[in-house]
Design a protein around this motif. Structure first.
Motif, PDB file in Angstrom:
ATOM      1  N   ARG A  15       1.030  -1.171   0.072  1.00  0.00           N
ATOM      2  CA  ARG A  15      -0.089   0.033   0.041  1.00  0.00           C
ATOM      3  C   ARG A  15       0.603   1.306   0.267  1.00  0.00           C
ATOM      4  NH1 ARG A  15      -4.284   0.415   3.913  1.00  0.00           N
ATOM      5  NH2 ARG A  15      -2.978  -0.505   6.149  1.00  0.00           N
ATOM      6  N   LYS A  18      -0.930   3.870  -1.399  1.00  0.00           N
ATOM      7  CA  LYS A  18      -2.130   4.497  -0.737  1.00  0.00           C
ATOM      8  C   LYS A  18      -1.718   5.745   0.619  1.00  0.00           C
ATOM      9  CE  LYS A  18      -4.460   3.514   3.932  1.00  0.00           C
ATOM     10  NZ  LYS A  18      -5.936   3.882   3.482  1.00  0.00           N
ATOM     11  N   ASN A 116     -16.740  -3.630  -6.285  1.00  0.00           N
ATOM     12  CA  ASN A 116     -16.235  -2.697  -5.222  1.00  0.00           C
ATOM     13  C   ASN A 116     -15.099  -1.738  -5.405  1.00  0.00           C
ATOM     14  OD1 ASN A 116     -16.566  -1.650  -2.820  1.00  0.00           O
ATOM     15  ND2 ASN A 116     -15.801  -3.005  -1.644  1.00  0.00           N
ATOM     16  N   ARG A 433      -6.851   2.507  15.405  1.00  0.00           N
ATOM     17  CA  ARG A 433      -5.993   1.590  14.216  1.00  0.00           C
ATOM     18  C   ARG A 433      -4.976   1.380  15.113  1.00  0.00           C
ATOM     19  NH1 ARG A 433      -8.919   1.358   9.975  1.00  0.00           N
ATOM     20  NH2 ARG A 433      -9.527   3.645   8.419  1.00  0.00           N
ATOM     21  N   ARG A 436      -5.999  -1.064  17.646  1.00  0.00           N
ATOM     22  CA  ARG A 436      -5.938  -2.582  17.071  1.00  0.00           C
ATOM     23  C   ARG A 436      -5.070  -3.712  16.622  1.00  0.00           C
ATOM     24  NH1 ARG A 436     -11.064  -1.509  14.469  1.00  0.00           N
ATOM     25  NH2 ARG A 436      -9.920   0.364  13.186  1.00  0.00           N
ATOM     26  N   LYS A 437      -4.177  -2.904  15.336  1.00  0.00           N
ATOM     27  CA  LYS A 437      -2.910  -3.443  15.635  1.00  0.00           C
ATOM     28  C   LYS A 437      -2.215  -4.368  16.992  1.00  0.00           C
ATOM     29  CE  LYS A 437       1.000  -2.979  12.613  1.00  0.00           C
ATOM     30  NZ  LYS A 437       1.913  -1.767  11.638  1.00  0.00           N
ATOM     31  N   ASN A 480     -12.592  -3.295  12.002  1.00  0.00           N
ATOM     32  CA  ASN A 480     -11.715  -2.951  10.874  1.00  0.00           C
ATOM     33  C   ASN A 480     -12.203  -2.588   9.282  1.00  0.00           C
ATOM     34  OD1 ASN A 480     -12.395  -5.406  10.262  1.00  0.00           O
ATOM     35  ND2 ASN A 480      -9.627  -5.843   9.956  1.00  0.00           N
ATOM     36  N   ASP A 481     -13.031  -3.449   9.546  1.00  0.00           N
ATOM     37  CA  ASP A 481     -14.290  -3.241   8.020  1.00  0.00           C
ATOM     38  C   ASP A 481     -15.669  -3.764   8.445  1.00  0.00           C
ATOM     39  OD1 ASP A 481     -14.493  -2.991   5.259  1.00  0.00           O
ATOM     40  OD2 ASP A 481     -14.777  -5.016   5.206  1.00  0.00           O
ATOM     41  N   SER A 503     -10.456  -0.013  -3.050  1.00  0.00           N
ATOM     42  CA  SER A 503     -11.766   0.760  -3.788  1.00  0.00           C
ATOM     43  C   SER A 503     -12.176   2.090  -4.111  1.00  0.00           C
ATOM     44  CB  SER A 503     -12.643   0.670  -1.763  1.00  0.00           C
ATOM     45  OG  SER A 503     -13.498   1.213  -1.430  1.00  0.00           O
ATOM     46  N   ARG A 507      -8.566   4.801  -0.963  1.00  0.00           N
ATOM     47  CA  ARG A 507      -8.935   3.551   0.415  1.00  0.00           C
ATOM     48  C   ARG A 507      -9.396   1.561  -0.484  1.00  0.00           C
ATOM     49  NH1 ARG A 507      -9.454   5.758   5.159  1.00  0.00           N
ATOM     50  NH2 ARG A 507     -10.240   8.138   4.729  1.00  0.00           N
ATOM     51  N   THR A 508      -9.137   1.313   0.469  1.00  0.00           N
ATOM     52  CA  THR A 508      -8.555  -0.231   0.317  1.00  0.00           C
ATOM     53  C   THR A 508      -9.188  -0.772   1.306  1.00  0.00           C
ATOM     54  OG1 THR A 508      -6.813   0.076   1.839  1.00  0.00           O
ATOM     55  CG2 THR A 508      -6.464   0.125  -0.473  1.00  0.00           C
ATOM     56  N   TRP A 553     -18.089  -8.300  -1.139  1.00  0.00           N
ATOM     57  CA  TRP A 553     -17.409  -7.751  -0.456  1.00  0.00           C
ATOM     58  C   TRP A 553     -16.105  -9.056  -0.021  1.00  0.00           C
ATOM     59  CZ3 TRP A 553     -19.316  -2.689   1.753  1.00  0.00           C
ATOM     60  CH2 TRP A 553     -20.289  -1.721   0.878  1.00  0.00           C
ATOM     61  N   LYS A 721     -16.381   6.347   8.973  1.00  0.00           N
ATOM     62  CA  LYS A 721     -15.702   6.256   9.320  1.00  0.00           C
ATOM     63  C   LYS A 721     -14.050   6.412   8.753  1.00  0.00           C
ATOM     64  CE  LYS A 721     -15.531   2.034   6.688  1.00  0.00           C
ATOM     65  NZ  LYS A 721     -16.000   0.754   6.409  1.00  0.00           N
ATOM     66  N   THR A 722     -14.216   7.167   7.504  1.00  0.00           N
ATOM     67  CA  THR A 722     -13.222   7.779   6.570  1.00  0.00           C
ATOM     68  C   THR A 722     -12.951   9.147   6.841  1.00  0.00           C
ATOM     69  OG1 THR A 722     -14.059   8.318   4.755  1.00  0.00           O
ATOM     70  CG2 THR A 722     -13.647   6.091   4.866  1.00  0.00           C
TER      71      THR A 722
HETATM   72  N1  LIG Z   1     -15.867  -3.835   2.034  1.00  0.00           N
HETATM   73  C1  LIG Z   1     -16.001  -3.034   2.217  1.00  0.00           C
HETATM   74  N2  LIG Z   1     -16.453  -2.290   0.742  1.00  0.00           N
HETATM   75  C2  LIG Z   1     -16.294  -0.966   0.701  1.00  0.00           C
HETATM   76  C3  LIG Z   1     -16.345  -0.524   2.206  1.00  0.00           C
HETATM   77  C4  LIG Z   1     -16.193  -0.990   3.088  1.00  0.00           C
HETATM   78  O1  LIG Z   1     -16.359  -0.083   4.513  1.00  0.00           O
HETATM   79  N3  LIG Z   1     -16.044  -2.081   3.279  1.00  0.00           N
HETATM   80  N4  LIG Z   1     -18.085   1.025   2.137  1.00  0.00           N
HETATM   81  C5  LIG Z   1     -17.913   1.912   0.392  1.00  0.00           C
HETATM   82  C6  LIG Z   1     -16.525   2.502   0.584  1.00  0.00           C
HETATM   83  N5  LIG Z   1     -15.028   1.727  -0.072  1.00  0.00           N
HETATM   84  C7  LIG Z   1     -14.528   1.887   1.191  1.00  0.00           C
HETATM   85  C8  LIG Z   1     -13.334   1.304   1.057  1.00  0.00           C
HETATM   86  C9  LIG Z   1     -12.532   1.124   2.301  1.00  0.00           C
HETATM   87  C10 LIG Z   1     -12.375   2.424   3.445  1.00  0.00           C
HETATM   88  C11 LIG Z   1     -11.878   2.075   4.451  1.00  0.00           C
HETATM   89  O2  LIG Z   1     -12.073   3.229   5.082  1.00  0.00           O
HETATM   90  N6  LIG Z   1     -10.602   1.205   4.551  1.00  0.00           N
HETATM   91  C12 LIG Z   1      -9.305   1.806   5.031  1.00  0.00           C
HETATM   92  C13 LIG Z   1      -8.771   0.131   5.897  1.00  0.00           C
HETATM   93  C14 LIG Z   1      -9.381  -0.439   7.331  1.00  0.00           C
HETATM   94  C15 LIG Z   1      -9.387  -1.145   7.570  1.00  0.00           C
HETATM   95  O3  LIG Z   1      -9.532  -2.044   7.167  1.00  0.00           O
HETATM   96  N7  LIG Z   1      -8.690  -1.053   8.788  1.00  0.00           N
HETATM   97  C16 LIG Z   1      -7.606  -1.810   9.425  1.00  0.00           C
HETATM   98  C17 LIG Z   1      -6.324  -1.522   9.164  1.00  0.00           C
HETATM   99  C18 LIG Z   1      -5.369  -0.861   9.044  1.00  0.00           C
HETATM  100  C19 LIG Z   1      -3.914  -0.460   8.688  1.00  0.00           C
HETATM  101  O4  LIG Z   1      -3.492  -0.150   8.313  1.00  0.00           O
HETATM  102  N8  LIG Z   1      -2.901  -0.249   9.805  1.00  0.00           N
HETATM  103  C20 LIG Z   1      -2.449   0.033   9.573  1.00  0.00           C
HETATM  104  C21 LIG Z   1      -1.343  -0.314  11.216  1.00  0.00           C
HETATM  105  C22 LIG Z   1      -2.273   1.048  12.315  1.00  0.00           C
HETATM  106  C23 LIG Z   1      -1.159   2.692  11.564  1.00  0.00           C
HETATM  107  O5  LIG Z   1      -0.300   1.502  12.723  1.00  0.00           O
HETATM  108  O6  LIG Z   1      -2.032   3.506  12.055  1.00  0.00           O
HETATM  109  C24 LIG Z   1      -1.019  -1.125   9.312  1.00  0.00           C
HETATM  110  O7  LIG Z   1      -1.618  -2.032   9.259  1.00  0.00           O
HETATM  111  O8  LIG Z   1       0.559  -0.520   8.685  1.00  0.00           O
HETATM  112  C25 LIG Z   1      -7.715  -1.525  11.097  1.00  0.00           C
HETATM  113  O9  LIG Z   1      -8.797  -0.628  10.649  1.00  0.00           O
HETATM  114  O10 LIG Z   1      -7.550  -2.439  12.413  1.00  0.00           O
HETATM  115  C26 LIG Z   1      -8.115   2.212   4.936  1.00  0.00           C
HETATM  116  O11 LIG Z   1      -7.961   2.037   3.515  1.00  0.00           O
HETATM  117  O12 LIG Z   1      -7.764   3.129   4.959  1.00  0.00           O
HETATM  118  C27 LIG Z   1     -13.594   3.326   3.720  1.00  0.00           C
HETATM  119  C28 LIG Z   1     -14.652   3.341   2.547  1.00  0.00           C
HETATM  120  C29 LIG Z   1     -17.969   0.186  -0.219  1.00  0.00           C
HETATM  121  N9  LIG Z   1     -17.163  -0.955  -0.525  1.00  0.00           N
END
Ligand SMILES: Nc1nc2c(c(=O)[nH]1)N[C@@H](CNc1ccc(C(=O)N[C@@H](CCC(=O)N[C@@H](CCC(=O)N[C@@H](CCC(=O)O)C(=O)O)C(=O)O)C(=O)O)cc1)CN2
Ligand SMILES: [Zn+2]
Length: 748
Positions: A15, A18, A116, A433, A436-437, A480-481, A503, A507-508, A553, A721-722
């Motif tokens: 990523r 991103k 998606n 986040r 959660r990690k 997380n999702d 996505s 956003r992923t 999804w 959430k975003t």
């Molecule tokens: N599956 C799905 N599809 C969807 C949606 C949805 O909510 N879910 N919404 C619509 C819009 N799409 C969206 C898709 C993604 C996100 C979104 O916010 N995604 C997040 C990731 C969400 C996630 O799974 N987060 C995890 C992992 C986060 C992460 O990156 N952690 C870091 C560490 C954290 C840190 O130190 O900050 C890492 O691993 O590196 C968590 O929160 O636990 C992002 O891209 O940022 C929002 C809308 C349509 N499709």
């Protein structure tokens, strides 16, 4: 045989893209640095595709439709004339931009066919300048310089037009201007170009066919370097004309395109043209069955010389993660999963086997056969199957009709008119986040983790009460999702460590794998929601994700029917819903955000899909008592064409995305709102822009011209959430202010 792929992921293996985008938006890196990062990513992608004969250049900074708009000059005058930089303009249209004198609303987004992935919908209007922004041509050219076997990929004119919003411009005028813009662009792009035309897999009217053919006949002078690429289905309505067009090659999908092979067999394929032959799935992750793929290939190869066949993915690999490297899967599907890099390898192996006469004897072929036979011999869950076979009609129907339910609910809930609510999630902050990690990596104990989440829930409840919102939510902090979270509790589903898929923009998501019979093993949401409800006398709405959304999804198994999978999930959710009901939760929301998204592209397949989707929803929710209010939420949904299905969900309250799209969506809900409650989103949560109270008030007034006041709810158009907390709270405050003002005008 030669090899390629239709398209490639863009978000970065870890990523990187991103992350680069997000720090760029935060002002921490410069325009030069972000463009350098784009080049780095593209170089990495070339490395990953180095074994292919031809590679696509389909990278986009935010979105391919948006990028093509800049290349074509489909740009609003206001934006083009603004003092923003090239990238500034681009991201303004992607995300909205607000500063003193400049206030640019983001262009709407739309689901990219049945995926998606959200693409941006360009607007063509009298304000369109039709002046290409050559900066984007230059940046793209720097990406491709080093690679001679590349072809540029852009949406073709027919698909571009089909996905655009065209306002107040006569048909002949925009068609002529769009075509001229494609001419100018094709002149400037050196070498081969792939024009993506997935819109050809929709049903086509004669007029649409004429328009499409006129477009391509007019582009014939570039034909020598054009590939016309289709995917997500077959081209039954246009095949004969399509293959005769003056282009170098045609791309067909043999995975989802059920009729494509028989079209070739019936009408032939011009032997002098190249066929980009999509035989490895791009939307799913299950290992390709080489025996089937090679037999298909054998049939195709009798129509054209082998040197004109280029093996490819059925659609872009944008929709799958980069690699299974570092993942571990349950035993049943071990060796059965391929992401993008493994699919590239599959394409290479198929090309190798395809050139061998006795490929059946080759070890690669035999190994594949072994892995496929293991994948197809999965055990079934007999208890789950028993429950499914015991279902009867009454399992799909609530005890009373909606006209009788709503008054009962209104008595229990005693809400103000125009009740305000949110869609469920509250901002997911970096701290959350991290928390959660920490929990996932066992740095934090479960107890501490839960305590921290509960603190956030408590503060979320307090904030909502202070803001004056009527129906509260717990904030979804534990998720997380909305799909991955449920998958982690359901037997038959599994999640990945690094399986990120774009996505939209930055956003992923990590789509889970749905590989076995699905059952609920423990409660999933009850602890959080009952805790939230214990903190307040206002109703807290419990939020769950519905069956179709969980399926769409995820990467879903293909060895049993959609109906069977959907009903399995519905039964799992039903157990959860019954438990919530027993714990005195008064409102339950089942999100079916992907209901419209999964709608088949061909109308002839709509009804059977919609029957399954709506039945599964009712199966999950039918045991709710009449006085318990059932909400559902959908986004990116054009409901105009499926009103009966929305009705068939038999929900009490429907909240939908409406703020970015125009009021015609609402017009289509006039009938729905005679009987049921509805909350069309009053502002766009996908943009950081904070709407003013006046703006929201005006929008609510518009809503009131269509929807009876007693059936209207006031809410944002999707989860928060975003957003940053500051953005979310400011917008909600304006939303409540606007509502209170209207209440005052109407009721005092
Ligand atoms: N599956 C799905 N599809 C969807 C949606 C949805 O909510 N879910 N919404 C619509 C819009 N799409 C969206 C898709 C993604 C996100 C979104 O916010 N995604 C997040 C990731 C969400 C996630 O799974 N987060 C995890 C992992 C986060 C992460 O990156 N952690 C870091 C560490 C954290 C840190 O130190 O900050 C890492 O691993 O590196 C968590 O929160 O636990 C992002 O891209 O940022 C929002 C809308 C349509 N499709
Ligand atoms: Zn939504």
């Amino acid at each position: 045989m030669k090899t390629t792929v239709t398209g490639f992921p863009r978000i970065g293996k870890n990523r990187e893209w991103k992350k680069a985008l997000e720090i760029f938006w935060a002002g921490k890196i410069s325009e030069e640095e972000i463009l350098q990062e784009a080049q780095n990513i593209q170089q990495q992608h070339f490395g990953m595709m180095k074994d292919l004969d031809f590679v696509p250049i389909d990278f986009a900074l935010y979105d391919h439709m948006l990028e093509t708009s800049f290349l074509l000059g489909v740009l609003p005058d206001q934006v083009q004339k603004s003092s923003l930089s090239h990238l500034g303009k681009y991201f303004a249209l992607a995300r909205g931009f607000q500063e003193k004198s400049v206030d640019i609303k983001a262009w709407p987004m739309k689901k990219w066919f049945s995926t998606n992935y959200h693409c941006v919908r360009p607007k063509i209007s009298p304000e369109t300048t039709w002046e290409a922004d050559l900066f984007f041509l230059e940046y793209k050219s720097t990406l491709v310089k080093q690679n001679p076997n590349r072809r540029w990929v852009i949406p073709g004119p027919y698909t571009f037009a089909r996905l655009s919003i065209i306002e107040d411009v006569p048909e002949h005028e925009w068609q002529q201007k769009l075509l001229q813009a494609y001419h100018n662009l094709l002149k400037r792009i050196p070498g081969d170009v792939q024009l993506d035309e997935p819109a050809l897999v929709f049903d086509m009217t004669n007029r649409e066919k004429e328009l499409f053919l006129a477009f391509y006949e007019s582009l014939s002078s570039y034909g020598e370097r054009l590939f016309l690429q289709t995917y997500f289905g077959d081209v039954r309505d246009i095949y004969e004309e399509l293959v005769q067009l003056p282009v170098k090659g045609i791309g067909l999908d043999f995975v989802e395109g059920s009729e494509n092979l028989s079209l070739i067999e019936k009408f032939g394929f011009p032997p002098e043209k190249m066929l980009l032959c999509g035989i490895v799935a791009g939307k799913n992750v299950w290992r390709t069955n080489y025996e089937k793929a090679l037999s298909l290939l054998g049939r195709i190869a009798s129509y054209l010389p082998r040197e004109n066949i280029v093996l490819s993915s059925a659609c872009s690999l944008l929709h799958v993660p980069y690699t299974i490297e570092g993942e571990s899967f349950p035993e049943e599907i071990e060796n059965g999963v391929c992401f993008a890099l493994e699919k590239v390898e599959e394409i290479r192996q198929l090309a190798l086997l395809g050139d061998i006469l006795h490929y059946q004897d080759h070890p690669i072929f035999q190994k594949n056969r072994e892995m496929i036979s293991k994948l197809t011999a999965r055990d079934r869950d007999s208890l789950c199957l028993q429950k499914l076979s015991a279902l009867s009609e009454k399992d799909f129907q609530r005890a009373l009709p909606v006209e009788q339910r709503l008054p009962l609910q209104k008595e229990v809930l005693n809400l103000a008119p125009l009740p305000t609510t949110t869609i469920g999630s509250f901002p997911q902050t970096p701290e959350l986040r991290k928390l959660r990690k920490g929990f996932q990596e066992n740095v934090l104990s479960e107890e501490t983790y839960k305590q921290e989440i509960k603190k956030m829930i408590a503060s979320c409840i307090k904030t909502q009460e202070e803001l004056g919102i009527d129906v509260l939510v717990h904030g979804e902090y534990e998720r997380n999702d909305m799909v991955e979270y449920f998958a982690s509790f359901l037997k038959g589903m599994t999640t990945t460590k690094n399986g990120w898929v774009q996505s939209y923009g930055s956003r992923t998501t990590k789509p889970p794998l749905l590989y076995g019979d699905v059952t609920r093993v423990s409660s999933m949401t009850v602890e959080w929601i009952t805790y939230a409800q214990s903190l307040t006398t206002k109703p807290v709405k419990a939020i769950l994700t519905g069956p179709i959304t969980i399926i769409n999804w995820s990467f879903c198994r293909e060895d049993i029917s959609l109906k069977e999978v959907a009903y399995q999930i519905a039964l799992a959710l039903r157990e959860e819903i019954e438990e919530l009901q027993q714990k005195n939760i008064r409102i339950i929301q089942v999100d079916e955000a992907a209901l419209r998204e999964r709608l088949p592209l061909r109308k002839s397949e709509w009804q059977s899909y919609l029957d399954i989707a709506t039945s599964a929803f009712r199966l999950a929710t039918s045991t709710l008592l009449p006085e318990i209010q059932l909400h559902t939420h959908m986004c990116y949904s054009e409901f105009k064409d499926i009103p009966e299905a929305i009705e068939a969900l038999d929900a009490d309250v429907l909240t939908i995305e409406a703020s970015r799209s125009e009021l015609d969506v609402l017009e289509s809900l006039r009938t729905y709102s005679q009987k049921r409650d509805i909350g069309p989103g009053v502002y766009d949560i996908h943009s950081p822009r904070v709407p003013s109270a006046e703006e929201i008030e005006t929008f609510i007034q518009k809503l009131l011209s269509v929807i009876p006041v007693e059936h209207l709810w006031i809410n944002p158009d999707c989860g928060l959430k975003t957003r940053k907390e500051s953005e979310a709270y400011a917008s909600l405050q304006h939303m409540v202010e606007a509502t209170q003002k209207i209440r005052k005008n109407l009721f005092s």
